[in-house]
Design a protein around this motif. Sequence first.
Motif, PDB file in Angstrom:
ATOM      1  N   SER A  39       0.838  -1.203   0.000  1.00 20.76           N
ATOM      2  CA  SER A  39       0.000   0.000   0.000  1.00 20.76           C
ATOM      3  C   SER A  39       0.872   1.252   0.000  1.00 20.76           C
ATOM      4  O   SER A  39       1.986   1.255   0.511  1.00 20.76           O
ATOM      5  CB  SER A  39      -0.911   0.011   1.224  1.00 20.76           C
ATOM      6  OG  SER A  39      -0.154   0.162   2.404  1.00 20.76           O
ATOM      7  N   GLY A  40       0.357   2.308  -0.588  1.00 21.97           N
ATOM      8  CA  GLY A  40       1.115   3.555  -0.689  1.00 21.97           C
ATOM      9  C   GLY A  40       2.255   3.403  -1.680  1.00 21.97           C
ATOM     10  O   GLY A  40       3.415   3.638  -1.344  1.00 21.97           O
ATOM     11  N   ILE A  41       1.926   2.998  -2.908  1.00 23.72           N
ATOM     12  CA  ILE A  41       2.949   2.699  -3.914  1.00 23.72           C
ATOM     13  C   ILE A  41       3.863   3.894  -4.171  1.00 23.72           C
ATOM     14  O   ILE A  41       5.018   3.729  -4.534  1.00 23.72           O
ATOM     15  CB  ILE A  41       2.300   2.177  -5.215  1.00 23.72           C
ATOM     16  CG1 ILE A  41       3.333   1.527  -6.137  1.00 23.72           C
ATOM     17  CG2 ILE A  41       1.586   3.299  -5.934  1.00 23.72           C
ATOM     18  CD1 ILE A  41       3.829   0.226  -5.636  1.00 23.72           C
ATOM     19  N   GLN A  42       3.353   5.118  -3.949  1.00 28.60           N
ATOM     20  CA  GLN A  42       4.186   6.298  -4.155  1.00 28.60           C
ATOM     21  C   GLN A  42       5.372   6.294  -3.192  1.00 28.60           C
ATOM     22  O   GLN A  42       6.469   6.741  -3.540  1.00 28.60           O
ATOM     23  CB  GLN A  42       3.364   7.589  -4.028  1.00 28.60           C
ATOM     24  CG  GLN A  42       2.921   7.949  -2.626  1.00 28.60           C
ATOM     25  CD  GLN A  42       1.663   7.230  -2.172  1.00 28.60           C
ATOM     26  OE1 GLN A  42       1.156   6.347  -2.854  1.00 28.60           O
ATOM     27  NE2 GLN A  42       1.171   7.593  -1.002  1.00 28.60           N
ATOM     28  N   LYS A  43       5.167   5.766  -1.989  1.00 29.25           N
ATOM     29  CA  LYS A  43       6.278   5.678  -1.028  1.00 29.25           C
ATOM     30  C   LYS A  43       7.350   4.714  -1.540  1.00 29.25           C
ATOM     31  O   LYS A  43       8.547   4.951  -1.375  1.00 29.25           O
ATOM     32  CB  LYS A  43       5.780   5.202   0.331  1.00 29.25           C
ATOM     33  CG  LYS A  43       4.858   6.166   1.025  1.00 29.25           C
ATOM     34  CD  LYS A  43       4.409   5.539   2.336  1.00 29.25           C
ATOM     35  CE  LYS A  43       3.297   6.312   2.978  1.00 29.25           C
ATOM     36  NZ  LYS A  43       2.786   5.640   4.179  1.00 29.25           N
ATOM     37  N   HIS A  44       6.896   3.615  -2.145  1.00 24.84           N
ATOM     38  CA  HIS A  44       7.836   2.641  -2.690  1.00 24.84           C
ATOM     39  C   HIS A  44       8.668   3.271  -3.807  1.00 24.84           C
ATOM     40  O   HIS A  44       9.884   3.091  -3.873  1.00 24.84           O
ATOM     41  CB  HIS A  44       7.086   1.419  -3.223  1.00 24.84           C
ATOM     42  CG  HIS A  44       6.457   0.593  -2.163  1.00 24.84           C
ATOM     43  ND1 HIS A  44       5.305   0.968  -1.523  1.00 24.84           N
ATOM     44  CD2 HIS A  44       6.817  -0.594  -1.625  1.00 24.84           C
ATOM     45  CE1 HIS A  44       4.977   0.052  -0.644  1.00 24.84           C
ATOM     46  NE2 HIS A  44       5.885  -0.917  -0.688  1.00 24.84           N
ATOM     47  N   ILE A  45       7.994   3.992  -4.690  1.00 20.55           N
ATOM     48  CA  ILE A  45       8.692   4.603  -5.828  1.00 20.55           C
ATOM     49  C   ILE A  45       9.670   5.670  -5.346  1.00 20.55           C
ATOM     50  O   ILE A  45      10.821   5.735  -5.810  1.00 20.55           O
ATOM     51  CB  ILE A  45       7.670   5.182  -6.824  1.00 20.55           C
ATOM     52  CG1 ILE A  45       6.853   4.053  -7.447  1.00 20.55           C
ATOM     53  CG2 ILE A  45       8.363   6.012  -7.896  1.00 20.55           C
ATOM     54  CD1 ILE A  45       5.657   4.505  -8.238  1.00 20.55           C
ATOM     55  N   ILE A  46       9.231   6.495  -4.396  1.00 21.97           N
ATOM     56  CA  ILE A  46      10.120   7.541  -3.874  1.00 21.97           C
ATOM     57  C   ILE A  46      11.311   6.939  -3.157  1.00 21.97           C
ATOM     58  O   ILE A  46      12.456   7.379  -3.343  1.00 21.97           O
ATOM     59  CB  ILE A  46       9.327   8.493  -2.942  1.00 21.97           C
ATOM     60  CG1 ILE A  46       8.346   9.319  -3.760  1.00 21.97           C
ATOM     61  CG2 ILE A  46      10.264   9.398  -2.151  1.00 21.97           C
ATOM     62  CD1 ILE A  46       7.356  10.098  -2.926  1.00 21.97           C
ATOM     63  N   SER A  47      11.098   5.913  -2.337  1.00 22.68           N
ATOM     64  CA  SER A  47      12.213   5.298  -1.620  1.00 22.68           C
ATOM     65  C   SER A  47      13.149   4.567  -2.579  1.00 22.68           C
ATOM     66  O   SER A  47      14.365   4.541  -2.358  1.00 22.68           O
ATOM     67  CB  SER A  47      11.706   4.353  -0.535  1.00 22.68           C
ATOM     68  OG  SER A  47      11.043   3.253  -1.114  1.00 22.68           O
ATOM     69  N   LEU A  48      12.606   3.987  -3.655  1.00 21.91           N
ATOM     70  CA  LEU A  48      13.435   3.338  -4.659  1.00 21.91           C
ATOM     71  C   LEU A  48      14.355   4.360  -5.321  1.00 21.91           C
ATOM     72  O   LEU A  48      15.569   4.144  -5.428  1.00 21.91           O
ATOM     73  CB  LEU A  48      12.555   2.653  -5.710  1.00 21.91           C
ATOM     74  CG  LEU A  48      13.313   1.923  -6.805  1.00 21.91           C
ATOM     75  CD1 LEU A  48      13.457   0.468  -6.421  1.00 21.91           C
ATOM     76  CD2 LEU A  48      12.587   2.057  -8.118  1.00 21.91           C
ATOM     77  N   GLY A  49      13.783   5.481  -5.756  1.00 16.51           N
ATOM     78  CA  GLY A  49      14.592   6.519  -6.399  1.00 16.51           C
ATOM     79  C   GLY A  49      15.601   7.137  -5.461  1.00 16.51           C
ATOM     80  O   GLY A  49      16.765   7.352  -5.818  1.00 16.51           O
ATOM     81  N   THR A  50      15.168   7.431  -4.232  1.00 24.51           N
ATOM     82  CA  THR A  50      16.081   8.025  -3.247  1.00 24.51           C
ATOM     83  C   THR A  50      17.222   7.065  -2.923  1.00 24.51           C
ATOM     84  O   THR A  50      18.384   7.470  -2.842  1.00 24.51           O
ATOM     85  CB  THR A  50      15.306   8.381  -1.965  1.00 24.51           C
ATOM     86  OG1 THR A  50      14.232   9.246  -2.295  1.00 24.51           O
ATOM     87  CG2 THR A  50      16.212   9.048  -0.952  1.00 24.51           C
ATOM     88  N   GLY A  51      16.897   5.800  -2.742  1.00 24.60           N
ATOM     89  CA  GLY A  51      17.933   4.804  -2.454  1.00 24.60           C
ATOM     90  C   GLY A  51      18.915   4.671  -3.594  1.00 24.60           C
ATOM     91  O   GLY A  51      20.129   4.555  -3.377  1.00 24.60           O
TER      92      GLY A  51
END
Length: 103
Positions: A39-51
């Motif tokens: 849930s909250g796929i935007q968090k996954h995408i943001i953390s993927l890019g930030t990482g």
Amino acid sequence: MSSGSESVFARYFYPVAFAGVGVATVVITNIVSRRPAISGIQKHIISLGTGAVLGEMFYNRQKRITAERDAVIRHYIQLHPEDFPELEPKKYKEIFEPWLPIR
């Protein structure tokens, strides 16, 4: 900054690892909060890019530190050639120990 002799694994290890840790952190946070893991796929995408960006920055920092260290060592060797004499190539019989089979 990438050299031709560097493996693909060595080049992309830090960005992929940091991105994976970022996504895993979001997934674990969701599980602990009793939400669905994705849930909250935007968090996954943001953390993927930030990482991935942080991993790339860490990779570049490591390359810069090792290049600086190698330059200092190379400069020292140029200033003190008497401490580093040219070595003659060894023969195989000087490198390998005799083989004694144990039966």
